[in-house]
Design an enzyme around this catalytic site. Structure first.
Site, PDB file in Angstrom:
ATOM      1  N   GLU A 264       0.899  -1.508   0.035  1.00  0.00           N
ATOM      2  CA  GLU A 264       0.541   0.230   0.102  1.00  0.00           C
ATOM      3  C   GLU A 264       1.218   1.360   0.140  1.00  0.00           C
ATOM      4  OE1 GLU A 264      -3.693   2.350   2.608  1.00  0.00           O
ATOM      5  OE2 GLU A 264      -2.986   0.454   3.333  1.00  0.00           O
ATOM      6  N   ARG A 467      -6.076 -13.292   5.059  1.00  0.00           N
ATOM      7  CA  ARG A 467      -4.928 -12.539   5.498  1.00  0.00           C
ATOM      8  C   ARG A 467      -4.581 -13.379   6.855  1.00  0.00           C
ATOM      9  NH1 ARG A 467      -5.760  -6.558   5.229  1.00  0.00           N
ATOM     10  NH2 ARG A 467      -5.084  -6.416   7.482  1.00  0.00           N
ATOM     11  N   LYS A 477      -2.973   1.869   9.339  1.00  0.00           N
ATOM     12  CA  LYS A 477      -2.494   2.765   9.303  1.00  0.00           C
ATOM     13  C   LYS A 477      -2.816   3.884  10.248  1.00  0.00           C
ATOM     14  CE  LYS A 477      -3.446   4.786   4.519  1.00  0.00           C
ATOM     15  NZ  LYS A 477      -4.501   3.249   4.552  1.00  0.00           N
TER      16      LYS A 477
END
Length: 756
Positions: A264, A467, A477
């Site tokens: 990302e 995941r 984040k």
């Protein structure tokens, strides 16, 4: 044993023929001396105080070799009755006897055995049946055959009789021993479990145990399509041009598997990304695609600390011109349009349809050109694609206006492509064969196929997997930014976080992270793991990689009053005690040294084995034992210094414990880390109603400002790793400076039982 009892036992043992040295050696073995004393007293009560040496030898052997003490009286009774006799070695024909473990020869025909009776039936028929069953093996292996199969047959207590019958029948079958029979049977190397599994599998199959970590990591990947066979994948859209495009693709790649890892752009890599990196690298020579739109943090271009080297590092910005050209083509084909709906209007899964969806192609082309020239402000216009995604979302955005210079292209562009637009097209440009994504991107698979086919370009295949999440942490984040802003952590690389830069700073080696990901494996379901599993992987790797050193966190001064040399000595310490061929380092040994404050107590508790008045300890690697002579305290009664004497280890009684120490040490700061959060799922409102910031562990960091470490680490550089003996594994922190090193504790030597 009391001195009086010891003297009595010494007399008993010498009375049965043991030398005084042998008798004293026996006394040092408490269990043996107690059994032998019982046996001798029982024999004397039956035969009188004078016992011959032959009986004494039998009694000693019975006490020394008996596994179950409760049978001692029974066995001594047989010795005294003459049923069990000592057989002297006979220098007769080597073929007529059996070679014993000590190399002597016993005549099997002269063995003493228990007589047969109605209560103790003869085991001969049973022995004969067993020999008959194993006749072929006996003839092939002769006296190398496992005779244990013939032992212990018959009624309980008839063991020696069955042994004699077995030996006699085997002797009758095989005849005297030959020279070949007397040769030691070569040991057959025991196959390791991996080899056995491999041998038991049909040709062409691979067992889990025989795979490397990366091979095990592939998991579902073994079911993937072969390069060029994309059309065999369920859900893959085939167009009239598909086969021609696949043929061109194979000509370019040569049939190679190509994957890519796209981090990302405006976040930092974390432990979940490590799984993705491992999966991609484990399945192919990976191409890393860095999708960095304008305004993204430059953190995405930093090295990826997992130990892998990519085949190539590419950026979406490498293809901005081509992507813009394709956007124009998409408009010309009537598959995209310029829209003026606000961001708030198109949020969610059921936004109102765009009133500009049917705008003429020429108008959208002109407006898109105006977007590129900066004639629209941010949020005033977007380019949208005409499709409905799997999750029901309609017409995803392909381009947005953003007046932020790009870190690679500068201010050349003020429009930037979105993930939905860039992802599949960059994969197509790079001829990716397998686009591996986590499950949350499954809803974008239809748009992935649609966009490539709408432009008639090579279409890769997107595959999804579960995941990897960790308990007791957050990786979002946005949440990490909150932690940084509130001062809960220092930055993205704070060692209490599970970002890859934080793990590197804490001292986790790349191999440990990769091994952890391999053990988790690749599955469709989401995996949520405990942090202690990652810590266990770190211990395994660091045990092999981290050289040993000694450090003291809470120093206590010790002065040796009878130091054995006029000046300091040098002690050799192995870097890896299990493999001394990997070298040694020297540490000074002086009359003044420092030990851990917790390694001394004025009063001993039960089970305490370290230093105390009246209880000496050994100093690791020195060959000396120290004993407390004087305890020096300050006015408040706190122990400030110990005065001790030292004795060579071979001259002193073996101590109960050995402790680490430092002499002429370096001052350092040590940071000890614990879990950042108190609960397993700090983001779960049902578990933490007050939110993740209310769940912070107040003891997640303890700084030891005045620790001491031996001088062998003086030349260490940031990220160098050591095992501090008895304390744990530590890594040099980048905050270190000349004169004051800083160490981060990676993991303790053993897992905390409370964490499991």
């Amino acid at each position: 044993m009391a001195p009086e009892e010891a003297e009595e036992a010494l007399g008993l043992f010498t009375g049965i023929g043991l030398s005084e040295a042998k008798a004293r050696e026996t006394l040092r073995n408490g269990a043996l001396s107690a059994l032998l004393r019982r046996a001798v007293l029982q024999a004397q009560s039956a035969l009188g105080p004078a016992l011959d040496k032959a009986t004494g030898t039998l009694l000693y052997n019975a006490a020394a070799r008996l596994r179950d003490p409760k049978h001692l009286g029974f066995l001594v009774g047989y010795i005294l009755s003459g049923t069990v006799q000592r057989q002297d070695p006979q220098p007769s024909d080597r073929g007529g006897g059996e070679r014993s473990r000590r190399g002597t020869v016993r005549d099997t025909a002269s063995c003493s055995c228990l007589p047969c009776s109605p209560q103790r039936p003869c085991p001969a028929p049973q022995v004969e049946a067993v020999i008959s069953n194993h006749r072929a093996e006996l003839l092939a292996e002769r006296y190398h055959f496992n005779m244990g199969l013939l032992m212990g047959l018959g009624a309980p207590g008839a063991f020696s009789t069955s042994v004699c019958v077995s030996f006699l029948q085997v002797l009758h079958l095989l005849g005297p021993k030959t020279e070949a029979d007397l040769e030691k049977k070569p040991k057959v190397r025991r196959r390791r479990r991996r080899e056995r599994l491999a041998l038991s599998l049909p040709a062409g199959e691979v067992g889990t145990e025989t795979r490397s970590l990366l091979e095990q990591l592939r998991g579902e990947a073994l079911k993937f399509h072969k390069p060029g066979e994309n059309y065999k994948t369920e859900g893959y859209v085939v167009t009239p041009n598909t086969m021609a495009l696949l043929k061109q693709h194979l000509a370019i790649t040569g049939g190679q598997v190509r994957t890519r890892f796209p981090p990302e752009p405006n976040g930092i890599l974390h432990i979940g990304h490590a799984k993705a990196i491992n999966f991609n690298f484990g399945y192919a020579k990976v191409r890393i695609l860095l999708l960095c739109p304008g305004g993204a943090s430059n953190c995405c271009v930093s090295p990826i600390p997992t130990g892998y080297q990519p085949y190539a590092v590419t950026h979406a910005s490498d293809y901005f011109d081509q992507l813009y050209t394709w956007a124009l083509e998409l408009i010309r084909r009537g598959q995209a349009y310029v829209c003026h709906q606000k961001v708030e209007e198109i949020k969610g899964h059921n936004p109102p349809p765009s009133p500009w969806r049917d705008r003429p192609v020429e108008e959208s082309l002109l407006l898109f050109e105006d977007m590129r020239k900066g004639k629209f402000g941010e949020g005033e216009a977007t380019l949208r694609m005409k499709l409905v995604m799997e999750d029901g979302k309609m017409d995803p955005v392909a381009y947005r206006v953003k007046f932020t210079p790009h870190h690679r292209t500068g201010d050349k562009w003020c429009i930037y492509p979105t993930y939905d637009y860039t992802h599949c097209l960059c994969d197509s440009i790079e001829h990716i064969t397998h686009s591996l994504c986590t499950k949350e991107f499954q809803a974008r698979r239809s748009s992935y196929f649609w966009l490539c086919n709408a432009l008639d370009v090579y279409c890769p295949v997107q595959w999804e997997y579960g995941r990897l999440n960790l308990l007791y942490t957050v990786v979002s984040k946005r949440k990490i930014i909150r932690l940084v802003e509130t001062g809960a952590v220092r930055d993205w690389d704070d060692p209490r976080l599970f970002t890859l830069t934080a793990l590197r700073r804490r001292g986790f080696p790349p191999e440990a992270i990769n091994n952890f990901c391999a053990r988790v494996g690749v599955t469709v379901a989401q995996a949520t793991m405990e942090p202690h599993l990652l810590e266990a992987c770190a211990r395994e790797v660091l045990n092999e990689q981290a050289p040993r050193a000694m450090a003291v966190l809470e120093p206590l001064k010790v002065t040796i009053t009878n130091f054995p040399a006029p000046k300091a000595l040098e002690v050799l310490v192995p870097n890896f005690p299990a493999d001394e061929s990997r070298g040694f380092h020297k540490v000074p040994f002086q009359p003044t040294l420092y030990i851990e404050e917790t390694d001394f107590r004025e009063e001993m508790d039960k089970g305490y084995k370290r230093l105390a008045p009246g209880q000496p300890v050994g100093l690791r690697h020195t060959g000396y034992v120290i004993a407390v002579q004087n305890v020096i305290k300050d006015a408040s009664g706190r122990v400030m210094e110990l005065e001790v004497t030292c004795t060579k280890s071979d001259m002193a009684e073996k101590p109960k414990a050995f402790i680490h120490w430092v002499s002429e040490p370096l001052a350092c700061e040590v940071r000890l880390y614990e879990r950042l959060f108190l609960h397993k799922n700090p983001e779960d409102p049902s578990e933490v109603p007050g939110g993740f910031l209310s769940d912070l562990n107040p003891d997640s960091l303890r700084v030891v400002p005045n620790a001491l470490v031996d001088s062998s680490v003086l030349s260490a550089r940031p990220f160098d790793k050591f095992q501090f003996e008895r304390l744990g594994y530590f890594s040099v922190d980048p905050d270190s400076k000349e004169g004051k090193m800083v160490f981060n504790r990676t993991v303790t030597l053993k897992e905390d039982p409370g964490k499991a």
